[in-house]
Motif scaffolding. Sequence first.
Motif, PDB file in Angstrom:
ATOM      1  N   LEU A 167      -8.517   0.846   7.823  1.00 28.32           N
ATOM      2  CA  LEU A 167      -9.389  -0.295   8.099  1.00 28.32           C
ATOM      3  C   LEU A 167     -10.642  -0.266   7.227  1.00 28.32           C
ATOM      4  O   LEU A 167     -11.079  -1.299   6.703  1.00 28.32           O
ATOM      5  CB  LEU A 167      -9.762  -0.331   9.582  1.00 28.32           C
ATOM      6  CG  LEU A 167      -8.602  -0.608  10.533  1.00 28.32           C
ATOM      7  CD1 LEU A 167      -9.039  -0.404  11.981  1.00 28.32           C
ATOM      8  CD2 LEU A 167      -8.047  -2.005  10.313  1.00 28.32           C
ATOM      9  N   ILE A 168     -11.205   0.928   7.051  1.00 28.34           N
ATOM     10  CA  ILE A 168     -12.378   1.073   6.188  1.00 28.34           C
ATOM     11  C   ILE A 168     -12.017   0.717   4.748  1.00 28.34           C
ATOM     12  O   ILE A 168     -12.770   0.025   4.051  1.00 28.34           O
ATOM     13  CB  ILE A 168     -12.968   2.495   6.289  1.00 28.34           C
ATOM     14  CG1 ILE A 168     -13.540   2.740   7.681  1.00 28.34           C
ATOM     15  CG2 ILE A 168     -14.028   2.728   5.219  1.00 28.34           C
ATOM     16  CD1 ILE A 168     -13.860   4.198   7.982  1.00 28.34           C
ATOM     17  N   ALA A 169     -10.849   1.174   4.290  1.00 28.41           N
ATOM     18  CA  ALA A 169     -10.401   0.855   2.924  1.00 28.41           C
ATOM     19  C   ALA A 169     -10.258  -0.644   2.741  1.00 28.41           C
ATOM     20  O   ALA A 169     -10.662  -1.189   1.709  1.00 28.41           O
ATOM     21  CB  ALA A 169      -9.077   1.558   2.621  1.00 28.41           C
ATOM     22  N   PRO A 220      -4.635   5.517  -4.961  1.00 29.95           N
ATOM     23  CA  PRO A 220      -5.496   6.700  -4.780  1.00 29.95           C
ATOM     24  C   PRO A 220      -6.767   6.393  -3.989  1.00 29.95           C
ATOM     25  O   PRO A 220      -7.219   7.223  -3.193  1.00 29.95           O
ATOM     26  CB  PRO A 220      -5.831   7.130  -6.207  1.00 29.95           C
ATOM     27  CG  PRO A 220      -4.742   6.550  -7.044  1.00 29.95           C
ATOM     28  CD  PRO A 220      -4.338   5.274  -6.367  1.00 29.95           C
ATOM     29  N   GLN A 221      -7.330   5.218  -4.186  1.00 33.57           N
ATOM     30  CA  GLN A 221      -8.537   4.854  -3.434  1.00 33.57           C
ATOM     31  C   GLN A 221      -8.241   4.692  -1.944  1.00 33.57           C
ATOM     32  O   GLN A 221      -9.009   5.141  -1.098  1.00 33.57           O
ATOM     33  CB  GLN A 221      -9.152   3.569  -4.000  1.00 33.57           C
ATOM     34  CG  GLN A 221      -9.755   3.747  -5.375  1.00 33.57           C
ATOM     35  CD  GLN A 221     -10.805   4.833  -5.397  1.00 33.57           C
ATOM     36  OE1 GLN A 221     -11.719   4.846  -4.564  1.00 33.57           O
ATOM     37  NE2 GLN A 221     -10.689   5.753  -6.330  1.00 33.57           N
ATOM     38  N   TRP A 222      -7.123   4.058  -1.637  1.00 33.02           N
ATOM     39  CA  TRP A 222      -6.728   3.924  -0.234  1.00 33.02           C
ATOM     40  C   TRP A 222      -6.470   5.297   0.381  1.00 33.02           C
ATOM     41  O   TRP A 222      -6.856   5.555   1.519  1.00 33.02           O
ATOM     42  CB  TRP A 222      -5.497   3.017  -0.108  1.00 33.02           C
ATOM     43  CG  TRP A 222      -5.849   1.560  -0.113  1.00 33.02           C
ATOM     44  CD1 TRP A 222      -6.236   0.812  -1.188  1.00 33.02           C
ATOM     45  CD2 TRP A 222      -5.874   0.677   1.008  1.00 33.02           C
ATOM     46  NE1 TRP A 222      -6.488  -0.483  -0.804  1.00 33.02           N
ATOM     47  CE2 TRP A 222      -6.271  -0.595   0.543  1.00 33.02           C
ATOM     48  CE3 TRP A 222      -5.581   0.840   2.357  1.00 33.02           C
ATOM     49  CZ2 TRP A 222      -6.393  -1.691   1.383  1.00 33.02           C
ATOM     50  CZ3 TRP A 222      -5.691  -0.266   3.202  1.00 33.02           C
ATOM     51  CH2 TRP A 222      -6.100  -1.515   2.709  1.00 33.02           C
ATOM     52  N   PHE A 259     -10.591  10.420   4.347  1.00 36.80           N
ATOM     53  CA  PHE A 259     -11.910  10.404   4.966  1.00 36.80           C
ATOM     54  C   PHE A 259     -11.779  10.228   6.483  1.00 36.80           C
ATOM     55  O   PHE A 259     -12.363  10.988   7.264  1.00 36.80           O
ATOM     56  CB  PHE A 259     -12.784   9.294   4.371  1.00 36.80           C
ATOM     57  CG  PHE A 259     -14.112   9.173   5.035  1.00 36.80           C
ATOM     58  CD1 PHE A 259     -15.153  10.015   4.685  1.00 36.80           C
ATOM     59  CD2 PHE A 259     -14.323   8.245   6.043  1.00 36.80           C
ATOM     60  CE1 PHE A 259     -16.391   9.927   5.321  1.00 36.80           C
ATOM     61  CE2 PHE A 259     -15.543   8.148   6.684  1.00 36.80           C
ATOM     62  CZ  PHE A 259     -16.576   8.985   6.323  1.00 36.80           C
ATOM     63  N   GLY A 260     -11.020   9.222   6.897  1.00 39.86           N
ATOM     64  CA  GLY A 260     -10.856   8.974   8.329  1.00 39.86           C
ATOM     65  C   GLY A 260     -10.256  10.160   9.058  1.00 39.86           C
ATOM     66  O   GLY A 260     -10.705  10.538  10.141  1.00 39.86           O
TER      67      GLY A 260
END
Length: 116
Positions: free
Chosen positions: A76-78, A99-101, A107-108
């Motif tokens: 959700l943050i991504a 890679p960013q997702w 992180f989560g």
Amino acid sequence: MRRYLVAVVLSGLPSTAYALAVGDSPLRATRAAGSLVRGGVGAGVVVHLAVSAFWTFVLTRLGVRGVIRGAIAGLLIAALDLEVIGRHNPDIRALPRVPQWLDHVAFGVLVAGRRG
């Protein structure tokens, strides 16, 4: 505080590993974050620390716990960070998406999946 520090340090591993594997700069995403405030790598570090602190606060405040919920929160943050806010920034838009997702999912998980 420990969850924040672990997540800040380790959540960028997927995009860093990908960048190194394809011969890209491992600082590209950091520079892209810095471009949000019209800065470079140094500004990107500050942006990353601030955004990570914000999302750690939000997840902690909402009581998000566990690996699955952390992964969902990361997705959700991504979606918000990369696809809603980031679509207006050419440097963020140009980053490899997967890679960013994965960084956001990591992180989560690191914030919500750890105790302490």
